[in-house]
Design a protein around this motif. Structure first.
Motif, PDB file in Angstrom:
ATOM      1  N   VAL A 129      36.379 -28.116  32.354  1.00 18.31           N
ATOM      2  CA  VAL A 129      36.653 -27.287  31.177  1.00 18.31           C
ATOM      3  C   VAL A 129      35.335 -26.711  30.660  1.00 18.31           C
ATOM      4  O   VAL A 129      34.270 -27.313  30.813  1.00 18.31           O
ATOM      5  CB  VAL A 129      37.359 -28.085  30.066  1.00 18.31           C
ATOM      6  CG1 VAL A 129      38.752 -28.483  30.514  1.00 18.31           C
ATOM      7  CG2 VAL A 129      36.563 -29.327  29.681  1.00 18.31           C
ATOM      8  N   LYS A 130      35.430 -25.544  30.026  1.00 20.20           N
ATOM      9  CA  LYS A 130      34.233 -24.857  29.564  1.00 20.20           C
ATOM     10  C   LYS A 130      34.466 -24.293  28.168  1.00 20.20           C
ATOM     11  O   LYS A 130      35.479 -23.619  27.921  1.00 20.20           O
ATOM     12  CB  LYS A 130      33.879 -23.727  30.535  1.00 20.20           C
ATOM     13  CG  LYS A 130      32.610 -22.967  30.180  1.00 20.20           C
ATOM     14  CD  LYS A 130      32.330 -21.881  31.209  1.00 20.20           C
ATOM     15  CE  LYS A 130      31.063 -21.099  30.869  1.00 20.20           C
ATOM     16  NZ  LYS A 130      30.799 -20.023  31.864  1.00 20.20           N
ATOM     17  N   ASN A 131      33.556 -24.583  27.263  1.00 20.24           N
ATOM     18  CA  ASN A 131      33.628 -24.067  25.891  1.00 20.24           C
ATOM     19  C   ASN A 131      34.970 -24.400  25.235  1.00 20.24           C
ATOM     20  O   ASN A 131      35.624 -23.538  24.637  1.00 20.24           O
ATOM     21  CB  ASN A 131      33.408 -22.550  25.865  1.00 20.24           C
ATOM     22  CG  ASN A 131      32.067 -22.144  26.441  1.00 20.24           C
ATOM     23  OD1 ASN A 131      31.075 -22.875  26.331  1.00 20.24           O
ATOM     24  ND2 ASN A 131      32.015 -20.985  27.075  1.00 20.24           N
ATOM     25  N   CYS A 132      35.376 -25.635  25.372  1.00 12.59           N
ATOM     26  CA  CYS A 132      36.643 -26.084  24.785  1.00 12.59           C
ATOM     27  C   CYS A 132      36.369 -27.122  23.696  1.00 12.59           C
ATOM     28  O   CYS A 132      35.498 -27.976  23.849  1.00 12.59           O
ATOM     29  CB  CYS A 132      37.571 -26.666  25.843  1.00 12.59           C
ATOM     30  SG  CYS A 132      38.247 -25.419  26.968  1.00 12.59           S
ATOM     31  N   TYR A 133      37.125 -27.048  22.640  1.00 14.85           N
ATOM     32  CA  TYR A 133      36.942 -27.949  21.505  1.00 14.85           C
ATOM     33  C   TYR A 133      38.268 -28.622  21.180  1.00 14.85           C
ATOM     34  O   TYR A 133      39.292 -27.948  21.001  1.00 14.85           O
ATOM     35  CB  TYR A 133      36.442 -27.168  20.292  1.00 14.85           C
ATOM     36  CG  TYR A 133      36.278 -28.000  19.036  1.00 14.85           C
ATOM     37  CD1 TYR A 133      35.229 -28.914  18.912  1.00 14.85           C
ATOM     38  CD2 TYR A 133      37.179 -27.882  17.990  1.00 14.85           C
ATOM     39  CE1 TYR A 133      35.067 -29.675  17.767  1.00 14.85           C
ATOM     40  CE2 TYR A 133      37.027 -28.646  16.832  1.00 14.85           C
ATOM     41  CZ  TYR A 133      35.982 -29.534  16.723  1.00 14.85           C
ATOM     42  OH  TYR A 133      35.844 -30.293  15.593  1.00 14.85           O
ATOM     43  N   MET A 134      38.261 -29.933  21.144  1.00 17.27           N
ATOM     44  CA  MET A 134      39.455 -30.721  20.834  1.00 17.27           C
ATOM     45  C   MET A 134      40.626 -30.346  21.757  1.00 17.27           C
ATOM     46  O   MET A 134      41.758 -30.148  21.335  1.00 17.27           O
ATOM     47  CB  MET A 134      39.848 -30.544  19.376  1.00 17.27           C
ATOM     48  CG  MET A 134      38.825 -31.044  18.385  1.00 17.27           C
ATOM     49  SD  MET A 134      38.545 -32.848  18.470  1.00 17.27           S
ATOM     50  CE  MET A 134      40.014 -33.447  17.654  1.00 17.27           C
ATOM     51  N   CYS A 135      40.294 -30.237  23.047  1.00 18.33           N
ATOM     52  CA  CYS A 135      41.329 -30.030  24.069  1.00 18.33           C
ATOM     53  C   CYS A 135      41.443 -31.321  24.879  1.00 18.33           C
ATOM     54  O   CYS A 135      40.424 -31.888  25.294  1.00 18.33           O
ATOM     55  CB  CYS A 135      40.976 -28.863  24.986  1.00 18.33           C
ATOM     56  SG  CYS A 135      41.145 -27.248  24.201  1.00 18.33           S
ATOM     57  N   PHE A 136      42.652 -31.756  25.132  1.00 19.80           N
ATOM     58  CA  PHE A 136      42.875 -33.049  25.766  1.00 19.80           C
ATOM     59  C   PHE A 136      43.845 -32.905  26.935  1.00 19.80           C
ATOM     60  O   PHE A 136      44.778 -32.103  26.874  1.00 19.80           O
ATOM     61  CB  PHE A 136      43.420 -34.040  24.744  1.00 19.80           C
ATOM     62  CG  PHE A 136      42.510 -34.225  23.557  1.00 19.80           C
ATOM     63  CD1 PHE A 136      41.486 -35.167  23.592  1.00 19.80           C
ATOM     64  CD2 PHE A 136      42.640 -33.445  22.429  1.00 19.80           C
ATOM     65  CE1 PHE A 136      40.632 -35.321  22.514  1.00 19.80           C
ATOM     66  CE2 PHE A 136      41.792 -33.592  21.338  1.00 19.80           C
ATOM     67  CZ  PHE A 136      40.780 -34.537  21.386  1.00 19.80           C
ATOM     68  N   GLU A 139      39.201 -22.597  29.545  1.00 18.12           N
ATOM     69  CA  GLU A 139      37.981 -22.011  28.998  1.00 18.12           C
ATOM     70  C   GLU A 139      38.210 -21.471  27.584  1.00 18.12           C
ATOM     71  O   GLU A 139      39.298 -20.973  27.264  1.00 18.12           O
ATOM     72  CB  GLU A 139      37.498 -20.848  29.888  1.00 18.12           C
ATOM     73  CG  GLU A 139      37.075 -21.236  31.287  1.00 18.12           C
ATOM     74  CD  GLU A 139      36.566 -20.042  32.090  1.00 18.12           C
ATOM     75  OE1 GLU A 139      36.172 -19.038  31.464  1.00 18.12           O
ATOM     76  OE2 GLU A 139      36.578 -20.108  33.324  1.00 18.12           O
ATOM     77  N   ASP A 140      37.187 -21.575  26.776  1.00 22.43           N
ATOM     78  CA  ASP A 140      37.140 -20.912  25.465  1.00 22.43           C
ATOM     79  C   ASP A 140      38.395 -21.168  24.636  1.00 22.43           C
ATOM     80  O   ASP A 140      38.977 -20.243  24.050  1.00 22.43           O
ATOM     81  CB  ASP A 140      36.946 -19.398  25.654  1.00 22.43           C
ATOM     82  CG  ASP A 140      35.710 -19.070  26.475  1.00 22.43           C
ATOM     83  OD1 ASP A 140      34.648 -19.659  26.186  1.00 22.43           O
ATOM     84  OD2 ASP A 140      35.798 -18.259  27.407  1.00 22.43           O
ATOM     85  N   SER A 141      38.811 -22.415  24.590  1.00 24.18           N
ATOM     86  CA  SER A 141      40.053 -22.772  23.904  1.00 24.18           C
ATOM     87  C   SER A 141      39.822 -23.939  22.958  1.00 24.18           C
ATOM     88  O   SER A 141      38.794 -24.623  23.016  1.00 24.18           O
ATOM     89  CB  SER A 141      41.145 -23.129  24.924  1.00 24.18           C
ATOM     90  OG  SER A 141      41.425 -22.034  25.780  1.00 24.18           O
ATOM     91  N   ALA A 142      40.806 -24.167  22.085  1.00 27.77           N
ATOM     92  CA  ALA A 142      40.682 -25.271  21.129  1.00 27.77           C
ATOM     93  C   ALA A 142      42.048 -25.792  20.743  1.00 27.77           C
ATOM     94  O   ALA A 142      43.048 -25.078  20.790  1.00 27.77           O
ATOM     95  CB  ALA A 142      39.921 -24.815  19.885  1.00 27.77           C
ATOM     96  N   TYR A 143      42.065 -27.070  20.375  1.00 25.30           N
ATOM     97  CA  TYR A 143      43.274 -27.733  19.876  1.00 25.30           C
ATOM     98  C   TYR A 143      44.443 -27.612  20.865  1.00 25.30           C
ATOM     99  O   TYR A 143      45.565 -27.281  20.492  1.00 25.30           O
ATOM    100  CB  TYR A 143      43.668 -27.154  18.509  1.00 25.30           C
ATOM    101  CG  TYR A 143      42.556 -27.174  17.501  1.00 25.30           C
ATOM    102  CD1 TYR A 143      41.973 -28.385  17.106  1.00 25.30           C
ATOM    103  CD2 TYR A 143      42.041 -26.006  16.967  1.00 25.30           C
ATOM    104  CE1 TYR A 143      40.931 -28.413  16.194  1.00 25.30           C
ATOM    105  CE2 TYR A 143      40.989 -26.027  16.049  1.00 25.30           C
ATOM    106  CZ  TYR A 143      40.444 -27.230  15.678  1.00 25.30           C
ATOM    107  OH  TYR A 143      39.410 -27.254  14.785  1.00 25.30           O
TER     108      TYR A 143
END
Length: 597
Positions: A135-142, A148-152
């Motif tokens: 994964v790249k540039n991801c925040y709080m992804c499980f 890429e470039d994703s969150a939650y």
């Protein structure tokens, strides 16, 4: 063997072991279970926290870290870089097996002694807050893979710039969706495939420029399932004011009433041949499976979407080249002929292993890497291993572990839930089976009471601007109170895990501006719980098709096509995850296809 009915030693309800189950148990040489399928699933999931992070210190370096292991857990936690390094050796924790003590009592001591890692990430770039592979540039992804470039996001696969999603695959620029595949700019929708510029819709395939629709196929410029010209559609869309929080709330309420006025197929899925369960796609011969994709010949399994998956039973959130596995959770990338495993990568012919990588013929081990013929993290020769394992299995049966509820754990049972370091309410189990604190403790699971939160809130939810155009850059410095915490109401059973407050990240703000979306008023956990409520729990009910005469049995929907049963009640029966007291209009596959094809 013929099918047998047995009594679950956990919930005390009868359950059936089918002849196919007996064949599988014989094939992998394990005894039949003493827990029913649901209790087995809850027991596995109780060992898996894949979405909650806790602040800790690395037990080796003192570095501030975030970990899936709660601070009160007995095992030490290492920073991931240190954990995968050669600076320490899990074999140093190896011990002789003691035939005078129950197996699970000894395993508990080993499990609590061997250091755990912070977050189970692989090949992650700028994505330290989450769990995933490449994964790249991801925040709080499980449970993410190649995102890429994703969150939650939870279970986000091969997707880009997607926020607040669950089970999202091959998607881009999607927001607040669940069970969505190959979609672009799809918002507040569920169970959609190959859609573009779609809002507030469910069960749509190949659609574009649709709003508040249900069960459409290859349609364009539709609002609440009614066709419009391109010009009319755009003009009407402006009237809904979906750039504002107020407009979105009103539109969602209208759309959900439309969803209930159209029939749904008794099972969610595409190309699900010879299957029972729900949310099954491109799979064959699955029995009582939920959330599956490209799986074959599996039973009693959940979230098996990372293909290929073949000939397995009782596995959860496992995939990518797994075969002949049993009672495995959170494991993949080559788990073959392995039983009773948690969060392992590449394991062959191993049993009772946790956090192991690249192991073969290991029994009762924790955190080993690139090892073979080990028992309790101690090295043996091939001959010693093959002689000792049958003796341990015999001793497990003669001296079973007895938990605090009086349940016996012999060989063939997954780890006793009371040794899990997680509260059930913060485990994957609560995502699928939202039972109360009292029910949780009655079943022998733990319930974790979160630390008291006392955030210095700087913005109340009602003070959030109605549109993103009114939001300044300073919003990223605010601590926003969750609206559920403000009202004290938690309609999605999210009270135990509400964060009470949250912040907007710079990445998030850019996305909302790009998509012209208003800011959320709920914390990530409550938003996630709301989307979870959009899917049916993994439970099947026997029901009849609700297609009667020329309309639905409740008189809400008028059939648009002729059906084979003509003017009478459809005689078809099925198993469905729609409970009998649900408001949806549930049709059999034949009647449903007549209406949507």
């Amino acid at each position: 063997m013929n099918a047998e009915t047995r009594n679950c030693q956990n919930c005390k309800k009868d359950f059936t072991i089918d002849s196919e189950d007996f064949d599988f148990y014989k094939k992998i040489d394990v005894p039949p279970p003493t827990f029913c399928w649901k209790c087995r699933a809850m027991r596995r999931m109780a060992f898996r926290n894949f979405r909650y992070l806790y602040q800790r210190e690395c037990a080796a370096t003192g570095k501030k870290i975030y970990s899936i292991i709660p601070p009160e857990a007995p095992m030490p936690v290492y920073d991931r870089d240190y954990w995968i390094s050669d600076a320490w050796n899990p074999m140093d924790y190896g011990c002789e097996y003691d035939f005078t003590k129950p197996f699970f009592e000894q395993f508990k001591e080993l499990f609590y002694a061997v250091p755990a890692t912070t977050i189970l990430n692989q090949n992650a770039v700028n994505s330290e807050y989450g769990q995933g592979i490449s994964v790249k540039n991801c925040y709080m992804c499980f449970d993410a893979g190649y995102a890429e470039d994703s969150a939650y996001g939870v279970t986000l696969q091969k997707s880009k710039q997607c926020f607040d999603t669950i089970n999202c695959k091959l998607c881009e620029l999607c927001y607040y969706v669940i069970n969505t595949t190959s979609c672009y700019k799809t918002f507040f929708s569920r169970n959609c495939t190959s859609c573009e510029d779609v809002w507030f819709s469910q069960d749509c395939v190949g659609c574009s420029d649709c709003f508040g629709c249900a069960g459409l196929r290859n349609k364009k410029y539709h609002i609440f399932n009614k066709p419009y010209s391109k010009e009319e559609y755009k003009r009407k869309l402006e009237e809904f004011q979906i750039h504002s929080s107020t407009g979105i709330e009103k539109s969602r309420a209208l759309a959900e009433s439309v969803w209930l006025s159209h029939p749904v197929r008794f099972r969610h899925g595409i190309k699900d041949t010879g299957c029972t369960g729900d949310y099954i796609f491109n799979s064959s011969q699955l029995r009582n499976c939920f959330f599956a994709n490209e799986a074959q010949n599996c039973a009693n399994s959940q979230s098996i979407i990372y293909n290929p998956i073949r000939d397995c039973a009782d596995i959860t959130s496992s995939g990518i080249d797994v075969e002949l596995d049993y009672e495995v959770v959170g494991s993949g990338l080559g788990i073959n002929r392995t039983c009773f495993a948690l969060d392992c990568i590449t394991a062959l012919e191993s049993q009772y292993i946790i956090y192991c990588r690249n192991v073969r013929n290991c029994f009762g081990c924790v955190a080993l890497n690139d090892k073979q013929y080990c028992i309790f993290n101690k090295q043996y020769s091939k001959e010693e291993y093959e002689s000792m394992v049958p003796k341990i299995i015999e001793q497990m049966n003669n001296m079973p572990y007895k938990d605090s509820k009086g349940r016996l754990f012999k060989y063939g049972e997954f780890f006793p839930p009371e040794i899990s370091p997680f509260g059930f309410n913060e485990s994957q189990g609560y995502e699928y089976f939202q039972i109360s604190k009292e029910e949780t403790e009655e079943m022998g699971f733990k319930w974790r009471i979160p630390e008291k939160r006392s955030y210095a809130v700087t913005k109340e939810p009602e003070k959030i601007p109605d549109t993103i155009s009114e939001v300044g850059d300073g919003i990223t410095k605010d601590i926003i109170r969750c609206e559920h915490d403000k009202t004290g109401k938690h309609p999605f059973k999210c009270a135990p895990n509400c964060s009470t407050a949250f912040r907007i990240t710079h990445q998030e703000l850019r996305f909302y501006r790009q998509m012209n979306l208003p800011l959320p008023k709920l914390c990530f956990n409550c938003r996630h719980s709301e989307r979870i409520s959009w899917r049916n729990p993994p439970q099947l009910y026997k029901r009849k098709c609700m297609c009667a005469v020329r309309q639905s049995a409740n008189g809400v929907y008028k059939n648009q096509a002729k059906h084979l049963h003509h003017n009478g009640q459809c005689p078809n029966e099925f198993e469905t995850s729609y409970a009998p007291n649900r408001p949806e209009i549930v049709y059999c596959e034949q009647c449903y296809n007549n209406e949507v094809a």
